[in-house]
Design a protein around this motif. Structure first.
Motif, short mmCIF file in Angstrom:
data_model
loop_
_atom_site.label_atom_id
_atom_site.label_comp_id
_atom_site.label_asym_id
_atom_site.label_seq_id
_atom_site.Cartn_x
_atom_site.Cartn_y
_atom_site.Cartn_z
N ARG A 13 15.22 10.75 -12.74
CA ARG A 13 14.58 11.15 -11.48
C ARG A 13 13.09 10.82 -11.48
N ARG A 14 12.41 11.02 -12.59
CA ARG A 14 10.98 10.71 -12.66
C ARG A 14 10.72 9.23 -12.45
N GLN A 15 11.58 8.40 -13.04
CA GLN A 15 11.40 6.96 -12.89
C GLN A 15 11.64 6.53 -11.45
N VAL A 16 12.62 7.14 -10.79
CA VAL A 16 12.90 6.81 -9.40
C VAL A 16 11.74 7.25 -8.51
N VAL A 17 11.21 8.45 -8.77
CA VAL A 17 10.05 8.92 -7.99
C VAL A 17 8.87 7.98 -8.17
N LEU A 18 8.62 7.57 -9.40
CA LEU A 18 7.51 6.66 -9.67
C LEU A 18 7.70 5.33 -8.95
N PHE A 19 8.93 4.82 -8.95
CA PHE A 19 9.21 3.56 -8.26
C PHE A 19 8.90 3.70 -6.77
N PHE A 20 9.41 4.75 -6.14
CA PHE A 20 9.20 4.92 -4.70
C PHE A 20 7.74 5.21 -4.38
N LEU A 21 7.05 5.91 -5.26
CA LEU A 21 5.64 6.19 -5.02
C LEU A 21 4.84 4.89 -5.02
N CYS A 22 5.10 4.03 -5.98
CA CYS A 22 4.39 2.73 -6.04
C CYS A 22 4.75 1.86 -4.84
N ALA A 23 6.06 1.78 -4.54
CA ALA A 23 6.51 0.93 -3.43
C ALA A 23 5.99 1.44 -2.10
N SER A 24 6.00 2.75 -1.90
CA SER A 24 5.55 3.33 -0.62
C SER A 24 4.04 3.16 -0.45
N MET A 25 3.28 3.40 -1.50
CA MET A 25 1.83 3.24 -1.42
C MET A 25 1.46 1.78 -1.18
N LEU A 26 2.19 0.87 -1.79
CA LEU A 26 1.90 -0.55 -1.62
C LEU A 26 2.09 -0.97 -0.17
N TYR A 27 3.07 -0.37 0.50
CA TYR A 27 3.36 -0.74 1.89
C TYR A 27 2.26 -0.30 2.86
N VAL A 28 1.65 0.86 2.59
CA VAL A 28 0.61 1.36 3.51
C VAL A 28 -0.79 0.96 3.06
N LEU A 29 -0.92 0.33 1.88
CA LEU A 29 -2.24 -0.06 1.39
C LEU A 29 -3.02 -0.93 2.38
N PRO A 30 -2.40 -1.95 3.01
CA PRO A 30 -3.17 -2.76 3.97
C PRO A 30 -3.72 -1.95 5.15
N LEU A 31 -2.98 -0.93 5.58
CA LEU A 31 -3.44 -0.10 6.70
C LEU A 31 -4.62 0.77 6.27
N ILE A 32 -4.58 1.26 5.05
CA ILE A 32 -5.68 2.06 4.54
C ILE A 32 -6.93 1.21 4.37
N LEU A 33 -6.76 -0.01 3.84
CA LEU A 33 -7.91 -0.89 3.65
C LEU A 33 -8.51 -1.33 4.99
N ALA A 34 -7.66 -1.55 6.00
CA ALA A 34 -8.17 -1.95 7.31
C ALA A 34 -8.98 -0.83 7.95
N ASP A 35 -8.50 0.43 7.82
CA ASP A 35 -9.21 1.60 8.37
C ASP A 35 -9.60 1.37 9.83
N PHE A 36 -8.61 1.00 10.64
CA PHE A 36 -8.85 0.71 12.05
C PHE A 36 -8.34 1.85 12.91
N PRO A 37 -9.21 2.51 13.68
CA PRO A 37 -8.74 3.56 14.59
C PRO A 37 -7.92 2.95 15.73
N TYR A 38 -6.66 3.33 15.82
CA TYR A 38 -5.71 2.66 16.68
C TYR A 38 -5.46 3.44 17.97
N ILE A 39 -5.83 2.88 19.09
CA ILE A 39 -5.59 3.38 20.46
C ILE A 39 -5.95 4.87 20.57
N ASP A 40 -4.96 5.78 20.50
CA ASP A 40 -5.23 7.21 20.69
C ASP A 40 -6.18 7.79 19.65
N ASP A 41 -6.29 7.12 18.51
CA ASP A 41 -7.19 7.63 17.47
C ASP A 41 -8.62 7.72 17.97
#
Length: 497
Positions: A13-41
């Protein structure tokens, strides 16, 4: 231990959590780096406001009030997104162990499309709304996987989780219904008795009904009536209108299948068809075609649930953020493809990483487009702010009306990316030059967006001499009132290097 052994051995279970944590963070990393307030923001940052309760999303208000220790929603990005990503990692871990008793790395790839949904990028673009939408997905996953020790727990806990999910974002209802269809496919694969399958579907529908009842007495009473919440009229052929709306969704989703992306997903569908054939052979062994028919109907329901409940509304929203059901459809294809590939070789299902990498690549391309949009928006903001600050008449004007002019040619710097990946323009969905809510950050507080009367637009048609002439706009001054009128963006050709 050899690397090849790690790829096929059972994970804890720990290994699966670690895999999903890395994969999930990698997917949103470009949005965090862009830091663009989007429409309603933009207006939410300006007012530190929430106002989700009026949309039937009371629990979104509670989330930000709890997280910020205020009665509003001050800007604390990216903390909410990081917390939502962590919660999603735990939820995907739970879903993996729900689908596979002894998960391997390839098994972890099967539920990942719920997060690696290309159209979910628009949801996550909202710095305020994005984490809320993600948490609604988390609540749905926990509702579908919960299995309590008593019947009361098995009914009440999923019902409360569904009420929470709907109270965060109503479109997550599509995801729950889609995951129920996947449960049906799994039941057929595991050759469960029809009595047990009917009991499972009945309990899921009962949980949904009870969840909607809880939602109706908690968050729904705070919803304000608006045209966006009106359903299709039964007197005006609603089935025809729903069909037209579904065709529009198909047209938008087709933007994703461009170039090599089309080949990648075509191979995925082919593998899923092979998995479907395996299920059909199980049906023949049982001397009945009913399981195959039910599985086929479940897949058809998954396709319909890509837009889902939005098809029923008079004010149909074709935005990418409403297509959360597309992630469930991908999950079902991944599950069937896994059924096709796993019996051949234990390493073959690892090929599912290819469509996931295609989606990850799209995420980074989209992040770069957001960065370019942020650069353009900042330049436009200070250009407009400078022109207003340079003229005393505009600084002291009682009010300056900003025309709302839409075009798909503002962001010239991303023209190449839009051409190669047409879905990027659909995901971005920013086709205006400037929002009035942006200008206070440049010290300008007397600009408002024109309303139904279209004050600024009409002034532009009357032929008055502009006080300011710029590449993208003209500013007029009539008495104590100013008017900002947008020009049509120039048709420029990109230089060929």
């Amino acid at each position: 231990m050899r690397m090849s052994d790690f790829l096929v051995r059972e994970l804890g279970r720990r290994q699966v959590v670690l895999f999903f944590l890395c994969a999930s963070m990698l997917y949103v990393l470009p949005l965090i780096l862009a830091d663009f307030p989007y429409i309603d923001d933009n207006w939410r940052r300006l007012a530190a406001g929430n106002a989700w309760a009026g949309q039937g999303r009371l629990f979104a208000d509670w989330f930000y009030q709890a997280l910020t220790f205020t009665d509003g929603a001050p800007d604390i990005f990216p903390l909410p997104l990081l917390l939502a990503t962590l919660a999603m990692s735990l939820a995907l871990t739970r879903l993996t162990f729900h689908y596979f008793a002894e998960p391997t790395l390839a098994c972890c790839l099967v539920p990942l499309p719920l997060w690696y949904n290309p159209f979910l990028l628009q949801n996550l673009s909202y710095q305020y709304d994005g984490p809320i939408m993600a948490l609604s997905l988390v609540a749905v996953i926990y509702a579908i996987t919960f299995n309590g020790s008593t019947r009361v727990q098995r009914w009440l806990v999923p019902a409360f989780l569904l009420a929470l999910a709907i109270g965060l974002y109503q479109i997550s209802l599509n995801v729950f219904l889609g995951l129920c269809a996947v449960e049906l496919v799994r039941a057929i694969h595991h050759r469960q008795r029809w009595a047990k399958v009917r009991q499972m579907l009945g309990s899921k529908l009962a949980q949904l009904g009870l969840g909607m009842l809880i939602y109706s007495v908690t968050a729904f009473p705070f919803m304000e009536h608006s045209e966006r919440s009106e359903l299709l009229s039964w007197g005006s052929d609603p089935w025809l209108q729903s069909g037209i709306n579904f065709a529009r969704v198909l047209e938008k989703t087709a933007l994703l299948f461009h170039g090599a992306y089309a080949w990648v997903f075509a191979v995925l569908v082919l593998c899923a068809l092979v998995g479907f054939v395996r299920l059909s052979r199980q049906s023949q062994l049982r001397k009945t075609l009913l399981p195959s028919l039910v599985c086929l109907l479940a897949l058809a329901a998954l396709a319909l649930l890509v837009p889902g409940i939005t098809l029923l509304f008079r004010d149909f929203n074709e935005g990418a953020r409403t297509l959360m059901g597309f992630g469930v459809l991908l999950l079902a294809l991944f599950y069937l493809a896994h059924l096709a590939l796993a019996p051949k070789c234990r390493r073959l299902p690892l090929l599912l990483i290819i469509p996931l990498m295609a989606t990850l690549s799209l995420s980074f391309a989209y992040g770069r487009v957001l960065t370019m949009q942020k650069t353009f928006a900042t330049s436009a903001l200070y250009s407009l702010g400078h022109d207003i600050a340079e003229h005393r008449e505009l600084r002291e004007a009682k009010r300056i009306y900003l025309a709302v002019t839409y075009s798909d040619r503002w962001l010239v710097g991303a023209a190449g990316s839009f051409k190669r990946l047409p879905v990027l323009h659909y995901l971005l969905n920013v086709d205006y030059y400037m929002l009035a809510e942006n200008l206070p950050s440049a010290g300008v507080t007397n600009v408002v967006a024109e309303r139904e009367r279209r004050n600024a637009t009409h002034v532009g048609y009357l032929g008055y001499p502009p006080l300011v002439e710029s590449l993208y706009y003209r500013i007029y001054l009539l008495g104590d009132y100013g008017f900002i009128v947008m020009k049509e963006p120039p048709h420029g050709r990109l230089l060929q290097w």
